[in-house]
Design a protein around this motif. Structure first.
Motif, PDB file in Angstrom:
ATOM      1  N   SER A  50      39.423  34.623-100.959  1.00  0.00           N
ATOM      2  CA  SER A  50      39.545  33.446-101.814  1.00  0.00           C
ATOM      3  C   SER A  50      40.031  33.818-103.213  1.00  0.00           C
ATOM      4  O   SER A  50      39.731  34.902-103.729  1.00  0.00           O
ATOM      5  N   LEU A  51      40.773  32.908-103.825  1.00  0.00           N
ATOM      6  CA  LEU A  51      41.168  33.058-105.225  1.00  0.00           C
ATOM      7  C   LEU A  51      40.349  32.145-106.135  1.00  0.00           C
ATOM      8  O   LEU A  51      40.595  32.067-107.331  1.00  0.00           O
ATOM      9  N   LYS A  52      39.375  31.454-105.563  1.00  0.00           N
ATOM     10  CA  LYS A  52      38.499  30.589-106.352  1.00  0.00           C
ATOM     11  C   LYS A  52      37.530  31.450-107.155  1.00  0.00           C
ATOM     12  O   LYS A  52      36.978  32.425-106.641  1.00  0.00           O
ATOM     13  N   ARG A  53      37.312  31.091-108.399  1.00  0.00           N
ATOM     14  CA  ARG A  53      36.561  31.951-109.316  1.00  0.00           C
ATOM     15  C   ARG A  53      35.178  32.324-108.795  1.00  0.00           C
ATOM     16  O   ARG A  53      34.693  33.430-109.032  1.00  0.00           O
ATOM     17  N   GLU A  54      34.511  31.406-108.099  1.00  0.00           N
ATOM     18  CA  GLU A  54      33.151  31.687-107.664  1.00  0.00           C
ATOM     19  C   GLU A  54      33.093  32.706-106.532  1.00  0.00           C
ATOM     20  O   GLU A  54      32.032  33.232-106.215  1.00  0.00           O
ATOM     21  N   LEU A  55      34.240  33.020-105.921  1.00  0.00           N
ATOM     22  CA  LEU A  55      34.263  33.948-104.789  1.00  0.00           C
ATOM     23  C   LEU A  55      35.145  35.168-105.017  1.00  0.00           C
ATOM     24  O   LEU A  55      34.890  36.232-104.457  1.00  0.00           O
ATOM     25  N   LYS A 100      47.434  25.290-108.441  1.00  0.00           N
ATOM     26  CA  LYS A 100      48.097  24.949-107.182  1.00  0.00           C
ATOM     27  C   LYS A 100      48.074  26.147-106.237  1.00  0.00           C
ATOM     28  O   LYS A 100      47.733  26.023-105.049  1.00  0.00           O
ATOM     29  N   TYR A 101      48.409  27.328-106.767  1.00  0.00           N
ATOM     30  CA  TYR A 101      48.401  28.531-105.946  1.00  0.00           C
ATOM     31  C   TYR A 101      46.993  28.898-105.499  1.00  0.00           C
ATOM     32  O   TYR A 101      46.792  29.362-104.371  1.00  0.00           O
ATOM     33  N   VAL A 102      46.008  28.739-106.374  1.00  0.00           N
ATOM     34  CA  VAL A 102      44.633  29.058-106.008  1.00  0.00           C
ATOM     35  C   VAL A 102      44.211  28.267-104.776  1.00  0.00           C
ATOM     36  O   VAL A 102      43.608  28.804-103.838  1.00  0.00           O
ATOM     37  N   GLN A 103      44.535  26.990-104.760  1.00  0.00           N
ATOM     38  CA  GLN A 103      44.174  26.152-103.614  1.00  0.00           C
ATOM     39  C   GLN A 103      44.976  26.523-102.369  1.00  0.00           C
ATOM     40  O   GLN A 103      44.431  26.606-101.267  1.00  0.00           O
ATOM     41  N   GLU A 104      46.265  26.755-102.542  1.00  0.00           N
ATOM     42  CA  GLU A 104      47.139  27.008-101.396  1.00  0.00           C
ATOM     43  C   GLU A 104      46.933  28.396-100.795  1.00  0.00           C
ATOM     44  O   GLU A 104      47.096  28.583 -99.581  1.00  0.00           O
ATOM     45  N   LEU A 105      46.586  29.380-101.627  1.00  0.00           N
ATOM     46  CA  LEU A 105      46.562  30.765-101.169  1.00  0.00           C
ATOM     47  C   LEU A 105      45.171  31.294-100.861  1.00  0.00           C
ATOM     48  O   LEU A 105      45.042  32.419-100.375  1.00  0.00           O
TER      49      LEU A 105
END
Length: 274
Positions: free
Chosen positions: A163-168, A188-193
């Motif tokens: 994940s690229l989401k900050r919490e993970l 946008k990239y964080v969600q898509e990737l």
């Protein structure tokens, strides 16, 4: 060590000022076996992506892993992909090109073009996951190799940054890939990737392992990815070992359960026909 460049006529997005070599692979081709008619038996192949937080490549997660696969009847190539200050675009290009390149050259190395996998550790696991979730079936522009599918047939993710989401996420991995884009593009990239958001019906089977004690890359990266695979009914095998810090590699000198992952992985690949 034989270095095989993935592009003969210049690597896209290459910048000599970054003082990195153009992307290349190192081959570990398993000895040819023959059937009862003395015809060569094609093998599967795995492209190995060492970890290193996208700032370098960890040697112990590269060639020794490719050698292990080769010793177990599966040809392998260690991928020397680009790292910081390159960003998402160049790094993503490297994994897709590696799959295309191996598939295009499959006959040369006695490889089954329908049995090409990707394997990665940590940030290399992120790269392998990216290759397994964001591929195409060939491009009209570019050279002859670009016309070949970049979809791998299997993926092995070892304590991966999914994940690229900050919490993970692992913060530096996120920064290298998307951190220097404008905020709207970054999100946008964080969600898509983020791998847990990227599973589709075309995603290949995955073998995933992690340790519960990993304090560098949260084990939830692997757990959430497995849940996403399950939701899409994509075959997967998940191992969460209780002991072990981040970066075990082949875990040869480790006494915990994670020392069994290489053989579990080889068995899984063999069951897929590799």
């Amino acid at each position: 060590m034989e270095k095989l460049k993935l592009w003969d006529n210049g690597t896209p997005l290459f910048d000599p000022e970054y003082e990195q070599e153009e992307t290349y692979v190192v081959p570990f081709i398993t000895p040819t076996k023959y059937d009862e008619n003395n015809d060569p038996i094609k093998t599967g192949c795995v492209i190995v992506c060492p970890g290193g937080a996208y700032v370098g490549l960890a040697d112990y997660e590269g060639d020794p892993v490719s050698q292990f696969l080769s010793d177990n009847g599966i040809s392998a190539f260690t991928l020397h992909y680009r790292c910081f200050p390159y960003d998402l675009h160049a790094i993503h290009e490297d994994i897709n090109r590696a799959v295309r390149w191996v598939r295009y050259n499959a006959d040369k190395y006695n490889i089954d073009p329908d049995k090409i996998g990707v394997l990665g550790f940590s940030a290399g696991g992120n790269l392998a996951c990216l290759g397994a979730t964001h591929f195409d079936y060939g491009k009209n522009d570019g050279d002859e190799i670009d016309k070949v599918s970049s979809r791998p047939n299997a993926a092995v993710l070892c304590y991966p940054v999914v994940s690229l989401k900050r919490e993970l996420t692992h913060e530096h991995t996120r920064y290298v890939l998307v951190g220097r884009f404008e905020e709207s593009i970054k999100e946008k990239y964080v969600q898509e990737l983020s791998g847990e958001n990227s599973i589709t019906s075309d995603t290949p089977p995955m073998f995933i392992w992690h340790t519960a004690e990993d304090t560098c890359v949260k084990v939830e990266n692997s757990i959430y990815l497995a849940a996403a695979l399950s939701a899409k009914k994509i075959p997967y095998e998940l191992h969460i070992f209780p002991e072990g810090e981040h970066g075990l590699g082949l875990a040869k000198n480790f006494n915990g359960g994670a020392k069994y992952w290489p053989n579990l992985c080889a068995d899984w690949l063999h069951r897929l026909g590799f």
